[in-house]
Design a protein around this motif. Structure first.
Motif, PDB file in Angstrom:
ATOM      1  N   MET A 181       7.749 -82.078   2.033  1.00 15.75           N
ATOM      2  CA  MET A 181       6.623 -81.710   2.890  1.00 15.75           C
ATOM      3  C   MET A 181       5.806 -80.639   2.157  1.00 15.75           C
ATOM      4  SD  MET A 181       8.337 -81.571   6.678  1.00 15.75           S
ATOM      5  CE  MET A 181       8.955 -83.036   7.485  1.00 15.75           C
ATOM      6  N   GLU A 182       5.010 -81.095   1.193  1.00 14.63           N
ATOM      7  CA  GLU A 182       4.361 -80.160   0.279  1.00 14.63           C
ATOM      8  C   GLU A 182       3.399 -79.211   0.989  1.00 14.63           C
ATOM      9  OE1 GLU A 182       4.575 -83.414  -0.262  1.00 14.63           O
ATOM     10  OE2 GLU A 182       5.742 -83.659  -2.120  1.00 14.63           O
ATOM     11  N   ASP A 183       2.656 -79.692   1.975  1.00 16.88           N
ATOM     12  CA  ASP A 183       1.677 -78.838   2.645  1.00 16.88           C
ATOM     13  C   ASP A 183       2.369 -77.691   3.385  1.00 16.88           C
ATOM     14  OD1 ASP A 183      -0.314 -80.439   1.677  1.00 16.88           O
ATOM     15  OD2 ASP A 183      -0.627 -81.539   3.553  1.00 16.88           O
ATOM     16  N   ARG A 184       3.437 -77.996   4.097  1.00 18.01           N
ATOM     17  CA  ARG A 184       4.163 -76.945   4.819  1.00 18.01           C
ATOM     18  C   ARG A 184       4.835 -75.977   3.846  1.00 18.01           C
ATOM     19  NH1 ARG A 184       7.419 -80.088   9.710  1.00 18.01           N
ATOM     20  NH2 ARG A 184       5.599 -81.028  10.745  1.00 18.01           N
ATOM     21  N   ALA A 185       5.395 -76.514   2.770  1.00 23.61           N
ATOM     22  CA  ALA A 185       6.042 -75.646   1.781  1.00 23.61           C
ATOM     23  C   ALA A 185       5.026 -74.693   1.170  1.00 23.61           C
ATOM     24  CB  ALA A 185       6.711 -76.483   0.701  1.00 23.61           C
ATOM     25  N   ALA A 186       3.857 -75.207   0.791  1.00 21.81           N
ATOM     26  CA  ALA A 186       2.831 -74.365   0.173  1.00 21.81           C
ATOM     27  C   ALA A 186       2.354 -73.292   1.141  1.00 21.81           C
ATOM     28  CB  ALA A 186       1.660 -75.235  -0.285  1.00 21.81           C
ATOM     29  N   ARG A 187       2.196 -73.645   2.408  1.00 27.74           N
ATOM     30  CA  ARG A 187       1.760 -72.661   3.405  1.00 27.74           C
ATOM     31  C   ARG A 187       2.761 -71.519   3.511  1.00 27.74           C
ATOM     32  NH1 ARG A 187       1.742 -74.692   9.534  1.00 27.74           N
ATOM     33  NH2 ARG A 187       3.966 -74.666   9.019  1.00 27.74           N
ATOM     34  N   ALA A 188       4.046 -71.848   3.543  1.00 30.64           N
ATOM     35  CA  ALA A 188       5.071 -70.806   3.657  1.00 30.64           C
ATOM     36  C   ALA A 188       5.133 -69.952   2.389  1.00 30.64           C
ATOM     37  CB  ALA A 188       6.433 -71.451   3.927  1.00 30.64           C
ATOM     38  N   ILE A 189       5.065 -70.588   1.224  1.00 36.48           N
ATOM     39  CA  ILE A 189       5.139 -69.839  -0.030  1.00 36.48           C
ATOM     40  C   ILE A 189       3.920 -68.935  -0.194  1.00 36.48           C
ATOM     41  CG2 ILE A 189       5.131 -70.068  -2.550  1.00 36.48           C
ATOM     42  CD1 ILE A 189       6.781 -72.693  -2.089  1.00 36.48           C
ATOM     43  N   GLU A 190       2.754 -69.431   0.158  1.00 34.53           N
ATOM     44  CA  GLU A 190       1.540 -68.609   0.071  1.00 34.53           C
ATOM     45  C   GLU A 190       1.639 -67.397   0.995  1.00 34.53           C
ATOM     46  OE1 GLU A 190      -1.555 -71.362   0.912  1.00 34.53           O
ATOM     47  OE2 GLU A 190      -1.399 -72.362  -1.057  1.00 34.53           O
ATOM     48  N   TRP A 191       2.220 -67.576   2.176  1.00 37.13           N
ATOM     49  CA  TRP A 191       2.393 -66.428   3.078  1.00 37.13           C
ATOM     50  C   TRP A 191       3.331 -65.399   2.453  1.00 37.13           C
ATOM     51  CZ3 TRP A 191       6.364 -63.959   5.648  1.00 37.13           C
ATOM     52  CH2 TRP A 191       5.974 -63.036   6.628  1.00 37.13           C
ATOM     53  N   LEU A 192       4.414 -65.864   1.862  1.00 39.91           N
ATOM     54  CA  LEU A 192       5.355 -64.939   1.234  1.00 39.91           C
ATOM     55  C   LEU A 192       4.683 -64.142   0.117  1.00 39.91           C
ATOM     56  CD1 LEU A 192       8.486 -67.251   1.070  1.00 39.91           C
ATOM     57  CD2 LEU A 192       8.321 -65.132   2.370  1.00 39.91           C
TER      58      LEU A 192
END
Length: 214
Positions: A181-192
């Motif tokens: 789930m690349e979009d969700r993963a990127a959203r979480a990593i960008e927040w971190l």
């Protein structure tokens, strides 16, 4: 102390405990093999597999329910999805940490981000129906206070630290990577990186402590 009757947690079995004990026993068995202690390794590996098999498949205490992972079952096999504080017999050493007028109403505590751990540790096919249903349910934890990130668990059950947690967000990012789930993963990593901070020196959570002196 967070798993006591006065916090509303009934005696039972919690998913995170089963995952980490089972995975930990697997890992220490591997170390035992490397050190020439295969007899001990075989024993520990068997114990770890027994825990994980019960977590996944036991007909009474398995921690999959309605097609997804759940947080906790009571010893009688029923699902605990609400906190129900019971104030009888509170140990005196905890008295300073209990508000004078504690709210004893039932509070919903599902979902919990630890439900992603079987996906993170590869205990289940990350693209299986159970994994995907679990991750979809956990989306309720995203952006709990308008700051982004994932909450540790349902904020309605949290008297102290409602808000996004970096480690919870990291768990979810890892699970989304495994599930492609690349979009969700990127959203979480960008927040971190952008909000929690790229230096890996993270606060426990991002929000206001509502209950001093907790």
């Amino acid at each position: 102390w967070e798993r006591t009757p006065w916090m509303g947690v009934d005696e039972g079995f919690e998913l995170a405990h089963q995952v980490w004990c089972g995975v930990g026993l697997r890992r220490i068995a591997d170390l035992a093999d490397l050190m020439g202690e295969s007899r001990r390794g075989d024993l520990w590996r068997a114990r770890g597999e027994k825990i994980l098999d019960a977590m996944m498949h036991d007909s009474t205490w398995g921690l999959i329910h309605d097609g997804r992972f759940i947080r906790r079952r009571r010893v009688d096999g029923t699902v605990q999805d609400m906190l129900d504080p019971k104030m009888d017999g509170v140990p005196p050493e905890y008295a300073p940490y209990i508000p004078a007028q504690i709210d004893t109403t039932q509070r919903e505590w599902e979902p919990c981000v630890t439900e992603a751990l079987p996906i993170v540790y590869g205990l289940i096919d990350a693209r299986s129906d159970v994994a995907l249903a679990t991750l979809d349910r956990l989306e309720a934890l995203w952006n709990p206070t308008g700051r982004g990130g994932y909450a540790r668990y349902n904020v309605n059950s949290d008297p102290d630290s409602p808000g996004p947690w970096p480690f919870a967000t990291a768990f979810m990012a890892a699970a989304h990577v495994e599930s492609r789930m690349e979009d969700r993963a990127a959203r979480a990593i960008e927040w971190l990186l952008d909000i929690a901070g790229p230096g890996m020196s993270w606060l426990e959570f991002y929000g206001t402590r509502p209950t001093p002196p907790f």
